[in-house]
Design an enzyme around this catalytic site. Structure first.
Site, PDB file in Angstrom:
ATOM      1  N   PRO A 253       0.814  -1.207   0.000  1.00  0.00           N
ATOM      2  CA  PRO A 253       0.000   0.000   0.000  1.00  0.00           C
ATOM      3  C   PRO A 253       0.852   1.264   0.000  1.00  0.00           C
ATOM      4  O   PRO A 253       1.933   1.293   0.583  1.00  0.00           O
ATOM      5  CB  PRO A 253      -0.822  -0.112   1.282  1.00  0.00           C
ATOM      6  CG  PRO A 253      -0.227  -1.211   2.070  1.00  0.00           C
ATOM      7  CD  PRO A 253       0.517  -2.081   1.127  1.00  0.00           C
ATOM      8  N   GLY A 254       0.355   2.273  -0.655  1.00  0.00           N
ATOM      9  CA  GLY A 254       1.022   3.561  -0.635  1.00  0.00           C
ATOM     10  C   GLY A 254       2.216   3.691  -1.546  1.00  0.00           C
ATOM     11  O   GLY A 254       2.948   4.669  -1.473  1.00  0.00           O
ATOM     12  N   GLY A 256       2.070   3.956  -4.761  1.00  0.00           N
ATOM     13  CA  GLY A 256       1.778   4.773  -5.935  1.00  0.00           C
ATOM     14  C   GLY A 256       1.038   4.055  -7.042  1.00  0.00           C
ATOM     15  O   GLY A 256       1.131   4.450  -8.200  1.00  0.00           O
ATOM     16  N   LYS A 257       0.294   3.016  -6.716  1.00  0.00           N
ATOM     17  CA  LYS A 257      -0.427   2.286  -7.752  1.00  0.00           C
ATOM     18  C   LYS A 257      -1.564   3.134  -8.329  1.00  0.00           C
ATOM     19  O   LYS A 257      -1.710   3.238  -9.542  1.00  0.00           O
ATOM     20  CB  LYS A 257      -0.984   0.974  -7.176  1.00  0.00           C
ATOM     21  CG  LYS A 257       0.118   0.052  -6.668  1.00  0.00           C
ATOM     22  CD  LYS A 257      -0.421  -1.261  -6.176  1.00  0.00           C
ATOM     23  CE  LYS A 257      -1.203  -1.149  -4.890  1.00  0.00           C
ATOM     24  NZ  LYS A 257      -0.406  -0.753  -3.718  1.00  0.00           N
ATOM     25  N   THR A 258      -2.320   3.736  -7.444  1.00  0.00           N
ATOM     26  CA  THR A 258      -3.398   4.599  -7.913  1.00  0.00           C
ATOM     27  C   THR A 258      -2.836   5.757  -8.716  1.00  0.00           C
ATOM     28  O   THR A 258      -3.379   6.138  -9.758  1.00  0.00           O
ATOM     29  CB  THR A 258      -4.188   5.145  -6.708  1.00  0.00           C
ATOM     30  OG1 THR A 258      -4.434   4.080  -5.807  1.00  0.00           O
ATOM     31  CG2 THR A 258      -5.477   5.761  -7.137  1.00  0.00           C
ATOM     32  N   HIS A 474      17.268  -1.838  28.973  1.00  0.00           N
ATOM     33  CA  HIS A 474      16.713  -2.692  27.924  1.00  0.00           C
ATOM     34  C   HIS A 474      17.124  -2.168  26.543  1.00  0.00           C
ATOM     35  O   HIS A 474      17.700  -2.896  25.733  1.00  0.00           O
ATOM     36  CB  HIS A 474      15.180  -2.722  28.067  1.00  0.00           C
ATOM     37  CG  HIS A 474      14.466  -3.509  27.017  1.00  0.00           C
ATOM     38  ND1 HIS A 474      13.827  -4.686  27.284  1.00  0.00           N
ATOM     39  CD2 HIS A 474      14.283  -3.284  25.692  1.00  0.00           C
ATOM     40  CE1 HIS A 474      13.278  -5.150  26.179  1.00  0.00           C
ATOM     41  NE2 HIS A 474      13.546  -4.310  25.190  1.00  0.00           N
ATOM     42  N   GLU A 475      16.872  -0.896  26.309  1.00  0.00           N
ATOM     43  CA  GLU A 475      17.198  -0.341  24.995  1.00  0.00           C
ATOM     44  C   GLU A 475      18.706  -0.319  24.765  1.00  0.00           C
ATOM     45  O   GLU A 475      19.177  -0.579  23.652  1.00  0.00           O
ATOM     46  CB  GLU A 475      16.622   1.077  24.843  1.00  0.00           C
ATOM     47  CG  GLU A 475      15.100   1.159  24.904  1.00  0.00           C
ATOM     48  CD  GLU A 475      14.397   0.305  23.853  1.00  0.00           C
ATOM     49  OE1 GLU A 475      15.025  -0.026  22.825  1.00  0.00           O
ATOM     50  OE2 GLU A 475      13.232  -0.060  24.065  1.00  0.00           O
ATOM     51  N   HIS A 478      19.740  -3.667  23.508  1.00  0.00           N
ATOM     52  CA  HIS A 478      19.568  -3.817  22.059  1.00  0.00           C
ATOM     53  C   HIS A 478      20.709  -3.142  21.315  1.00  0.00           C
ATOM     54  O   HIS A 478      21.310  -3.711  20.400  1.00  0.00           O
ATOM     55  CB  HIS A 478      18.275  -3.133  21.602  1.00  0.00           C
ATOM     56  CG  HIS A 478      17.028  -3.882  21.922  1.00  0.00           C
ATOM     57  ND1 HIS A 478      16.831  -5.177  21.556  1.00  0.00           N
ATOM     58  CD2 HIS A 478      15.888  -3.483  22.554  1.00  0.00           C
ATOM     59  CE1 HIS A 478      15.623  -5.557  21.957  1.00  0.00           C
ATOM     60  NE2 HIS A 478      15.036  -4.553  22.573  1.00  0.00           N
ATOM     61  N   ASP A 549       9.477  -7.783  21.450  1.00  0.00           N
ATOM     62  CA  ASP A 549      10.720  -8.413  20.996  1.00  0.00           C
ATOM     63  C   ASP A 549      10.524  -9.909  20.828  1.00  0.00           C
ATOM     64  O   ASP A 549      10.939 -10.495  19.828  1.00  0.00           O
ATOM     65  CB  ASP A 549      11.836  -8.207  22.028  1.00  0.00           C
ATOM     66  CG  ASP A 549      12.176  -6.740  22.209  1.00  0.00           C
ATOM     67  OD1 ASP A 549      11.825  -5.965  21.309  1.00  0.00           O
ATOM     68  OD2 ASP A 549      12.785  -6.402  23.234  1.00  0.00           O
TER      69      ASP A 549
HETATM   70  P1  ADP Z   1      -1.520   2.913  -3.562  1.00  0.00           P
HETATM   71  O1  ADP Z   1      -2.620   3.037  -4.548  1.00  0.00           O
HETATM   72  O2  ADP Z   1      -0.367   2.125  -4.068  1.00  0.00           O
HETATM   73  O3  ADP Z   1      -1.950   2.444  -2.210  1.00  0.00           O
HETATM   74  P2  ADP Z   1      -1.359   5.709  -3.954  1.00  0.00           P
HETATM   75  O4  ADP Z   1      -1.106   5.721  -5.397  1.00  0.00           O
HETATM   76  O5  ADP Z   1      -2.746   6.020  -3.528  1.00  0.00           O
HETATM   77  O6  ADP Z   1      -0.915   4.348  -3.316  1.00  0.00           O
HETATM   78  O7  ADP Z   1      -0.347   6.703  -3.275  1.00  0.00           O
HETATM   79  C1  ADP Z   1      -0.719   7.559  -2.239  1.00  0.00           C
HETATM   80  C2  ADP Z   1       0.052   8.838  -2.292  1.00  0.00           C
HETATM   81  O8  ADP Z   1       1.421   8.598  -2.060  1.00  0.00           O
HETATM   82  C3  ADP Z   1       0.005   9.507  -3.636  1.00  0.00           C
HETATM   83  O9  ADP Z   1      -1.096  10.346  -3.737  1.00  0.00           O
HETATM   84  C4  ADP Z   1       1.300  10.281  -3.680  1.00  0.00           C
HETATM   85  O10 ADP Z   1       1.162  11.526  -3.056  1.00  0.00           O
HETATM   86  C5  ADP Z   1       2.234   9.453  -2.841  1.00  0.00           C
HETATM   87  N1  ADP Z   1       3.110   8.618  -3.675  1.00  0.00           N
HETATM   88  C6  ADP Z   1       3.168   7.272  -3.666  1.00  0.00           C
HETATM   89  N2  ADP Z   1       4.096   6.811  -4.516  1.00  0.00           N
HETATM   90  C7  ADP Z   1       4.644   7.900  -5.109  1.00  0.00           C
HETATM   91  C8  ADP Z   1       5.652   8.078  -6.092  1.00  0.00           C
HETATM   92  N3  ADP Z   1       6.287   7.049  -6.660  1.00  0.00           N
HETATM   93  N4  ADP Z   1       5.943   9.333  -6.467  1.00  0.00           N
HETATM   94  C9  ADP Z   1       5.304  10.367  -5.908  1.00  0.00           C
HETATM   95  N5  ADP Z   1       4.357  10.268  -4.979  1.00  0.00           N
HETATM   96  C10 ADP Z   1       4.005   9.048  -4.563  1.00  0.00           C
HETATM   97 ZN    ZN Z   2      13.106  -4.399  23.183  1.00  0.00          ZN
END
Ligand code: ADP
Ligand code: ZN
Length: 683
Positions: A253-254, A256-258, A474-475, A478, A549
């Protein structure tokens, strides 16, 4: 934002009212026919009839009175037994006046023709016997006609019949109205089966271009081809080639697929339908399939265009995996419809389907075969070079101070997705604004990274001095162990400022490696156990703080033995099912004996590592203590402090140079690489 445009609005529903529009212009639309009025009028009519036809009601009386007064005096004309439960008394015309005083008791005086009185009877037999004895007693006077009648109360009978169906209908209407809200014009029930796709077309054009997509070089290259298909289909079809119907964007996720899908639409300048897989799913049978049909119908009308289905795994999950679950039927129907539609349209119709998912392994194979989603485009988490580019895209709108170095930021954010980076930039700007700065500084970015990784600082969390000491040791444990192990990730920063749920955290700079060796994993386990080992050595007691951990260690050990075949005794086997086709949760693919062996191996591996961690700490007791005290004093320590205490890592420097390859050789996109959880805050 683009306007939400639902083309379903002008399909069908409004037609009946449209022709009337001109006639109602400029005046109140009173002429509009509303079926509700009819029901109202009907109801009133029914009540009215009920009221007027019945006239006045008979007055209640008792058998005693009937017998001792009316029958005795010979006033009764006839008795009608209604529905075996009530006797209506009709008086003789001549006697009517005698009882007039009694009639005024009722709601309204009974009609002259009767019935004038009534009384309830318990049983007909008793009533008949009583009547006979009365007749025997009074002779001629008590002679009456006795008749029986079954009277229907149609009104209340119909009402009781209709009550439940009406109730059901009301509930049904209510649910459909709510369901179709997203889909159209003020919630019409006929919109339920319509697709709820957002479209971006001529009016609300997608303006995203490839320039806004940073990094993702191979993905972009493949997707650029799709733009070419849409722009100049002839060039490909002339040679007899077929234009692909769809491409699947696979990645976390996130990443940049969309964004990529939108960029395709923006570059090719074609309409863009966007929908999430879960939008198809509704609790009613057949709705999903109908939505798929509708989506494709709309898409064909607007061709050439792009249909983007986000989270396609919501419908595309492999069929028949949990055959006992009834709810799967509906999803399967939806998937089958999708497959049918994808087969159904002509390859050259100009509709290209882009699907996005982060779980390609659980998708149904039928969906991925050639002719449907022919292409799989892998969108991976960005590496250092890509992160730098993504930062550059998102830093553009910010006012930056001179100390901000893009390369440094990219290095500080391993494992971040594009969306995370966008978030960091925004968060940094907000932090700077909160501090009333005129420019966003380096420290704001570091704070933003901390905040995104660890959650909000909890300054007011109450921690006793003793607890704080435990956390610090602890930290420090590590940090010490990981610093002194060759293959463990070098530490970036340790803090004992509580954030989110964690009381302290140690952050490492992971190498961006594509395969992990056994030694690396063992060192990782050892470093993770360093926290608890320190607690045991220093305080001679262990705390619950190491839960996180231990969880991590157990998972790593399990995957070493069962997934990567790294245990000699268990052997080179992997019980991981990457295809996701069979469910191992019910039956394990190994025998009980092997299960015992696996358990023993995992235990062995962890206890050996624990002893090793304790060893290291014992040997470096002085350094460990120094580090913990420094941590207690300053709350945050960095790589430099560790270098001062333990000296520079002999093998660390070499890695630093490798860290930033100028020209990174990328792995083939198909290969799924095992990446460690890159930045790992821990309790
Ligand atoms: P996905 O669909 O993979 O979950 P999104 O395409 O919705 O992710 O990405 C979310 C946001 O993250 C985008 O609107 C953009 O702002 C940022 N982002 C993600 N990948 C890139 C990239 N390769 N270049 C620039 N911005 C990105
Ligand atoms: Zn720890």
């Amino acid at each position: 934002m683009a306007k939400k445009n639902t083309p379903t609005n002008n399909v069908g529903n409004n037609k009946p009212t449209d022709p009337k529009k001109p006639s109602t212009m400029g005046q109140k639309p009173t002429s509009r026919f509303n079926p509700m009025y009819v029901y109202g009028i009907l109801l009133i009519a029914i009540f009215a009839i009920q009221y007027f036809t019945s006239g006045g009601n008979p007055v209640e009386t008792s058998w005693q009175e009937v017998k001792n007064t009316m029958l005795k005096n010979g006033d009764v004309e006839k008795i009608v037994v209604v529905n075996k439960s009530q006797s209506d008394i009709f008086l003789k015309e001549a006697s009517y006046e005698k009882y007039k005083s009694k009639f005024t008791q009722g709601f309204s005086a009974p009609a002259k023709i009767g019935p004038h009185f009534f009384f309830t009877i318990g049983s007909i037999d008793v009533f008949e016997k009583n009547l006979e004895s009365a007749q025997a007693e009074f002779g001629e006077n008590a002679k009456v006609t006795l008749t029986y009648e079954i009277r229907h109360d149609y009104f209340s009978e119909i009402l009781s019949w209709l009550f439940f169906p009406l109730l059901l209908l009301a509930v049904w209407f209510y649910i459909f109205r709510r369901m179709s809200k997203g889909g159209g014009s003020g919630g019409n029930i006929f919109n339920v089966g319509k697709s709820q796709a957002k479209i971006f077309d001529k009016e609300s054009r997608v303006s995203t271009t490839f320039k806004e997509v940073a990094g993702l070089a191979e993905a972009k290259q493949e997707i650029e081809e799709i733009v070419e298909f849409l722009k100049n289909p002839e060039r490909y079809t002339k040679l007899g080639g077929k234009i692909p119907k769809g491409a699947l964007l696979v990645g976390p996720p996130g990443t940049g697929k969309t964004l990529l899908a939108k960029a395709v639409a923006g570059e090719a300048d074609v309409p863009f339908f966007s929908m999430s897989g879960s939008d198809f799913v509704e609790m009613f049978v057949g709705v999903g399939a109908s939505r798929v049909r509708d989506l494709f119908k709309q898409a064909k009308e607007k061709s050439p265009c792009i249909v983007f289905i986000d989270e396609i795994d919501a419908i595309g999950r492999a069929r028949g995996r949990n055959p006992n679950m009834g709810s799967n039927d509906e999803r399967e129907n939806t998937l089958n419809q999708l497959l049918t539609e994808m087969d159904g349209f002509d390859t050259n119709s100009g509709v290209i389907i882009l699907g996005a998912t982060n779980r390609a392994d659980i998708l149904d194979r039928a969906l991925m075969r050639a002719g449907r989603f022919d292409r799989q485009i892998h969108v991976e988490l960005p590496d250092v070079v890509d992160r730098k580019e993504i930062f550059m895209v998102h830093l553009r709108p910010l006012t930056l101070s001179d100390d901000v170095n893009v390369g440094f930021l990219a290095k500080q954010t391993p494992g971040f997705s594009g969306a995370d980076i966008a978030n960091v930039c925004n968060e940094a700007a907000l932090i700077a604004a909160r501090k009333k700065k005129t420019k966003v500084e380096k420290q704001d970015f570091l704070d933003a990274v901390d905040r995104i990784v660890g959650g909000l600082e909890k300054k007011n969390k109450i921690i006793t001095a003793e607890e704080k000491a435990i956390i610090a040791y602890h930290e420090a444990g590590h940090a010490t162990v990981s610093w002194l192990l060759e293959h463990a990730h070098p530490l970036v920063k340790v803090t004992i400022v509580p954030r989110g749920k964690a009381l302290g955290a140690a952050w490492y700079l992971p190498e961006e490696r594509q395969i992990t060796t056994k030694y690396q994993m063992l060192d990782e386990v050892c470093a993770t156990l360093g926290g608890r080992a320190a607690e045991e050595l220093i305080f001679n007691k262990i705390s619950s703080g190491a839960q996180n951990d231990l969880e991590k260690v157990t998972k790593t050990a399990y995957s070493m033995v069962c997934v990567y075949g790294m245990s000699e005794k268990v052997g080179n086997v992997s019980y991981y099912d990457s295809s996701g086709q069979s469910d191992y949760s019910f039956s394990k693919p190994y025998s009980e004996k092997t299960a015992e062996l696996i358990d023993a191996e995992i235990k062995e591996l962890i206890s050996v590592s624990f002893v090793r961690a304790k060893d290291i700490l014992r040997k470096n007791k002085k350094g460990h203590k120094e580090l913990a005290e420094l941590l207690l004093e300053r709350e945050v320590i960095f790589t430099e402090d560790l270098e001062k205490i333990f000296g520079v890592r002999p093998w660390g420097k070499k890695k630093e140079d490798e860290e930033q390859p100028i020209e990174k050789v990328k792995p083939t996109p198909k290969k799924t690489s095992k990446k460690d959880a890159e930045i790992a805050p821990e309790a």
